[in-house]
Design a protein around this motif. Sequence first.
Motif, PDB file in Angstrom:
ATOM      1  N   LYS A 152    -107.753  -8.447 -31.183  1.00 49.14           N
ATOM      2  CA  LYS A 152    -108.477  -9.629 -30.762  1.00 49.14           C
ATOM      3  C   LYS A 152    -109.964  -9.301 -30.639  1.00 49.14           C
ATOM      4  O   LYS A 152    -110.344  -8.249 -30.132  1.00 49.14           O
ATOM      5  CB  LYS A 152    -107.953 -10.119 -29.414  1.00 49.14           C
ATOM      6  CG  LYS A 152    -106.502 -10.557 -29.442  1.00 49.14           C
ATOM      7  CD  LYS A 152    -106.047 -10.976 -28.051  1.00 49.14           C
ATOM      8  CE  LYS A 152    -104.575 -11.370 -28.054  1.00 49.14           C
ATOM      9  NZ  LYS A 152    -104.104 -11.733 -26.701  1.00 49.14           N
ATOM     10  N   GLU A 153    -110.782 -10.224 -31.091  1.00 46.05           N
ATOM     11  CA  GLU A 153    -112.223  -9.999 -31.022  1.00 46.05           C
ATOM     12  C   GLU A 153    -112.688  -9.797 -29.581  1.00 46.05           C
ATOM     13  O   GLU A 153    -113.564  -8.977 -29.306  1.00 46.05           O
ATOM     14  CB  GLU A 153    -112.959 -11.192 -31.642  1.00 46.05           C
ATOM     15  CG  GLU A 153    -114.462 -10.999 -31.702  1.00 46.05           C
ATOM     16  CD  GLU A 153    -115.150 -12.143 -32.408  1.00 46.05           C
ATOM     17  OE1 GLU A 153    -116.399 -12.185 -32.355  1.00 46.05           O
ATOM     18  OE2 GLU A 153    -114.458 -12.983 -33.002  1.00 46.05           O
ATOM     19  N   GLU A 155    -111.108  -8.373 -27.203  1.00 42.95           N
ATOM     20  CA  GLU A 155    -110.773  -7.023 -26.755  1.00 42.95           C
ATOM     21  C   GLU A 155    -111.804  -6.011 -27.262  1.00 42.95           C
ATOM     22  O   GLU A 155    -112.255  -5.136 -26.514  1.00 42.95           O
ATOM     23  CB  GLU A 155    -109.375  -6.655 -27.243  1.00 42.95           C
ATOM     24  CG  GLU A 155    -108.270  -7.475 -26.579  1.00 42.95           C
ATOM     25  CD  GLU A 155    -106.915  -7.294 -27.231  1.00 42.95           C
ATOM     26  OE1 GLU A 155    -105.904  -7.532 -26.541  1.00 42.95           O
ATOM     27  OE2 GLU A 155    -106.856  -6.929 -28.419  1.00 42.95           O
ATOM     28  N   ASN A 168    -104.469  -4.376 -24.446  1.00 45.26           N
ATOM     29  CA  ASN A 168    -103.945  -5.470 -23.626  1.00 45.26           C
ATOM     30  C   ASN A 168    -104.607  -5.504 -22.258  1.00 45.26           C
ATOM     31  O   ASN A 168    -104.928  -6.571 -21.731  1.00 45.26           O
ATOM     32  CB  ASN A 168    -102.419  -5.331 -23.473  1.00 45.26           C
ATOM     33  CG  ASN A 168    -101.677  -5.639 -24.748  1.00 45.26           C
ATOM     34  OD1 ASN A 168    -102.212  -6.301 -25.636  1.00 45.26           O
ATOM     35  ND2 ASN A 168    -100.447  -5.158 -24.859  1.00 45.26           N
ATOM     36  N   GLY A 185    -108.042  -6.791 -22.709  1.00 46.96           N
ATOM     37  CA  GLY A 185    -107.993  -8.215 -23.014  1.00 46.96           C
ATOM     38  C   GLY A 185    -107.740  -9.064 -21.792  1.00 46.96           C
ATOM     39  O   GLY A 185    -108.383 -10.099 -21.585  1.00 46.96           O
ATOM     40  N   SER A 202    -110.461 -11.695 -20.205  1.00 45.72           N
ATOM     41  CA  SER A 202    -110.212 -13.128 -20.204  1.00 45.72           C
ATOM     42  C   SER A 202    -110.098 -13.722 -18.815  1.00 45.72           C
ATOM     43  O   SER A 202    -110.134 -14.929 -18.654  1.00 45.72           O
ATOM     44  CB  SER A 202    -108.913 -13.422 -20.979  1.00 45.72           C
ATOM     45  OG  SER A 202    -107.807 -12.797 -20.351  1.00 45.72           O
TER      46      SER A 202
END
Length: 212
Positions: A3-4, A6, A194, A197, A201
């Motif tokens: 994911k960008e 992350e 993870n 991330g 977020s």
Amino acid sequence: MFKEIELDALKEIGNIGAGNAATALSMLLSKRVEMRIPEVKVLPFDEVSRLVGGPENMVTGIFFRIEGELAFNILFIMQPADTLNLLKIMLRQEKTELDLTALEESALKEMGNIIASAFVAALADFTRLSLRVSVPCLAIDMAGAILSVPLSLYGYIGDTAFLLETEFEEGLDDIKVHFFLIPDDDNAFKVLLNTIGVRASDGNNSSGDGRI
């Protein structure tokens, strides 16, 4: 796969660590030092040696083992010219050959320890994981031999590496250090991403400047 957010978070962590490391290096060298992590790349571990000039290219390597709630390896790789320039700045004397004295080895290890510790502290703060850094190991050898250190020490190594390209913008001009973050295996790699991330977020931001 990645994911960008992350990778952006990892870059931000690198820049926070770089800021802290620059402060410590400034005190060590008694001069202003600025450094940053302009880019984070993810690449297969097999491509790392090509990126630093090929498996037979002579380089300086500084290795750290990170353990705790997450296990991974940090490896700094510098080209010979960068190693000699760094020693010239740190010890204020000309150096033309990589036949290092104990003092010169100690100086390079200290530089690596400052940067690695600052990054790991920023990572631990960001992820709220408990992490600890080993003492540094230093070697001057072919890149292929340097990159085999984690495998020879621990019997395994992940298939993927993060490259956090380190740039000195002031104080150590024109010196580049390749900073590789190498998780033990794919599971450790996923746990790291993870965790980053989730933290990225949920609005947490260790730098306190509103980014990420």
